[in-house]
Design an enzyme around this catalytic site. Structure first.
Site, mmCIF file in Angstrom:
data_model
loop_
_atom_site.group_PDB
_atom_site.id
_atom_site.type_symbol
_atom_site.label_atom_id
_atom_site.label_comp_id
_atom_site.label_asym_id
_atom_site.label_seq_id
_atom_site.Cartn_x
_atom_site.Cartn_y
_atom_site.Cartn_z
ATOM 1 N N PHE A 36 0.675 1.039 8.609
ATOM 2 C CA PHE A 36 1.108 -0.096 7.808
ATOM 3 C C PHE A 36 2.359 0.193 6.994
ATOM 4 O O PHE A 36 3.087 -0.723 6.590
ATOM 5 C CB PHE A 36 -0.032 -0.555 6.888
ATOM 6 C CG PHE A 36 -0.196 0.243 5.625
ATOM 7 C CD1 PHE A 36 0.414 -0.149 4.445
ATOM 8 C CD2 PHE A 36 -0.970 1.398 5.607
ATOM 9 C CE1 PHE A 36 0.253 0.588 3.282
ATOM 10 C CE2 PHE A 36 -1.136 2.132 4.457
ATOM 11 C CZ PHE A 36 -0.516 1.729 3.272
ATOM 12 N N LYS A 37 2.644 1.460 6.743
ATOM 13 C CA LYS A 37 3.817 1.806 5.942
ATOM 14 C C LYS A 37 5.112 1.297 6.582
ATOM 15 O O LYS A 37 6.106 1.062 5.893
ATOM 16 C CB LYS A 37 3.896 3.327 5.752
ATOM 17 C CG LYS A 37 2.645 3.984 5.167
ATOM 18 C CD LYS A 37 2.436 3.644 3.712
ATOM 19 C CE LYS A 37 1.154 4.228 3.153
ATOM 20 N NZ LYS A 37 1.202 5.647 2.869
#
Length: 486
Positions: free
Chosen positions: A123-124
């Site tokens: 998700f980063k």
């Protein structure tokens, strides 16, 4: 839009002025002087937008000093099917963060929001890819350069390095705890051979790495001379970029603005769920924000009791959801600032106590530091904890019931979400990574390897380039200076 420090002693600045930095000069974190508010008409209009279009609409409320045409070009460049190659498409558009309904029975609806379609499968990437483009844009405009100094427990490092590799005027110095990431995570970072990327494996835990980043950021003379910036979630731009997918999740899960949803978020450093808090403060109809922790449960303890108790390095567990092996949640200060009604002097005193005494107590019990924890209900936070046996069971359960494989951190989220799901309010769990990044545990749970996306089949066998160093701030400063020549 102006930004001020949570500790009150730094001059207010605009978005571009705080973009390249991390901590404020007084050691606090930047927040807008007021949260922009959204209207029902805006939400209605935003339902029809692409992810890039939605990102532009949200970000322009915060980056008011960047010309709108430039900001739109940056969001359009970032959020594409070429960047998010694993994104699922429907007939009308590429769904950068598609939703998948896992359970819908008895009025209880469990939904998974995919956030791991970017280049590092975590998700980063959702924020970091934008951050790389924002950095490059701002540096070019000012004919400047930047040395990024960050710390990672697993996913931030690779996302930052893939976003910054080859960017003109940028070097990345990334700290990670030596031998405490998964083999896949380690290979993703250490196999990069780009000359502007420097990986440093620190003999210690993530909190030792994070403490060094903060120590360097607080040395203002060194920070300015070495042109130090950060991509950790203390960087405001990264947090605000994550706000976008809360809006997308809500708009995709509802059909009208009188509906509410809740979110469960696996969390260690409080950055991901802090973005949800900001979205809620902007007026997004969020019911509950559920913090899911692993064995390192400092956040769960606070949201159950009002006591914030940082663990020492020796008390920090090395777990099978290693990106959450964090016992000092650096973004937590932003929420505490709001919980305390914006009392910067009080925030400064409490976080000074974190450094000197290891925590503070807002429970209102005799001898506590205050009783503000009673106000938490108004902010919608709840929490829960998942341990190794729980994540194994959840991985098996999701595979059996829904036919999909999830990673260990997402398993923590689903386990806790099921404990907090309410009738009539969809519960959206934020996926954190693809399971291939944690294959050792997938094999333990399912007795088989996780599927790997194309291009990652043999990543662990690639040559690796990294330095092993002690948790020594002065040695780290010397290392950075040597490789920047400044």
């Amino acid at each position: 839009m102006q930004y001020a420090s949570t500790r009150g002693h730094a001059a207010a600045q605009n978005f571009s002025e705080i973009l390249l930095g991390g901590l404020a000069p007084d050691g606090g974190l930047y927040l807008p002087t007021s949260y922009p508010q959204i209207t029902g008409a805006e939400l209605d209009a935003w339902r029809k937008l692409s992810y890039a279009g939605l990102a532009f609409e949200v970000l322009k409320k915060f980056a008011t000093d960047i010309p709108e045409a430039d900001l739109k070009a940056l969001t359009d460049k970032t959020y594409t099917a070429d960047v998010y190659k694993n994104a699922r498409a429907d007939e009308s558009a590429v769904q950068i963060t598609p939703l998948r309904v896992l359970q819908d029975k008895g009025g209880r609806k469990l939904v998974l929001q995919a956030l791991s379609n970017g280049p590092t499968l975590a998700f980063k990437d959702m924020a970091m890819q934008l951050l790389g483009n924002l950095f490059e844009y701002t540096l070019a405009k000012n004919q400047a350069e930047l040395n990024i100094f960050g710390a990672t427990s697993g996913d931030t490092g690779s996302a930052a390095e893939y976003a910054m590799r080859g960017k003109k005027g940028i070097r990345v110095f990334m700290l990670s705890p030596h031998k405490k990431m998964s083999a896949f995570q380690t290979a993703q970072m250490f196999s990069l051979q780009d000359p502007n990327i420097f990986n440093i494996a620190v003999e210690g835990v993530f909190d030792d790495c994070q403490d060094m980043v903060k120590a360097v950021s607080n040395d203002l003379e060194y920070k300015n001379r070495q042109k130090i910036g950060t991509v950790n979630s203390i960087n405001w731009a990264r947090v605000v970029a994550q706000v976008v997918y809360y809006f997308r999740g809500y708009l995709s899960a509802t059909s009208s603005n009188d509906q509410k949803v809740s979110f469960t978020v696996p969390s260690g450093n409080f950055g991901n769920i802090c973005a949800g808090h900001i979205a809620r403060m902007m007026g997004l109809p969020i019911d509950k924000l559920v913090v899911a922790t692993n064995e390192n449960d400092v956040l769960d303890e606070f949201f159950r009791t009002g006591v914030y108790r940082v663990r020492k390095s020796a008390e920090t567990w090395h777990t099978t959801s290693p990106s959450m092996d964090i016992s000092k949640a650096s973004n937590f200060e932003r929420f505490v600032f709001d919980l305390l009604g914006g009392d910067a002097k009080r925030v400064a005193a409490l976080f000074k106590k974190v450094e000197t005494e290891g925590g503070f107590d807002l429970s209102g019990q005799p001898g506590s530091d205050g009783n503000e924890f009673k106000k938490n209900a108004a902010f919608g936070f709840e929490s829960g904890k998942s341990v190794h046996a729980d994540r194994l069971q959840t991985i098996r359960q999701v595979e059996k019931e829904f036919g999909i494989t999830i990673d260990t951190h997402t398993a923590d989220g689903i386990k806790v979400a099921l404990e907090h799901i309410a009738e009539g309010v969809p519960m959206i769990v934020l996926e954190t990574a693809l399971p291939a990044k944690f294959n050792e545990t997938i094999r333990e749970a399912l007795d088989r390897d996780a599927e790997r996306p194309a291009g990652f089949e043999n990543i662990e066998s690639l040559p690796q380039r990294f330095e092993v160093m002690a948790a020594d701030v002065q040695a780290m400063k010397a290392f950075i200076a040597k490789h920047t020549g400044l």
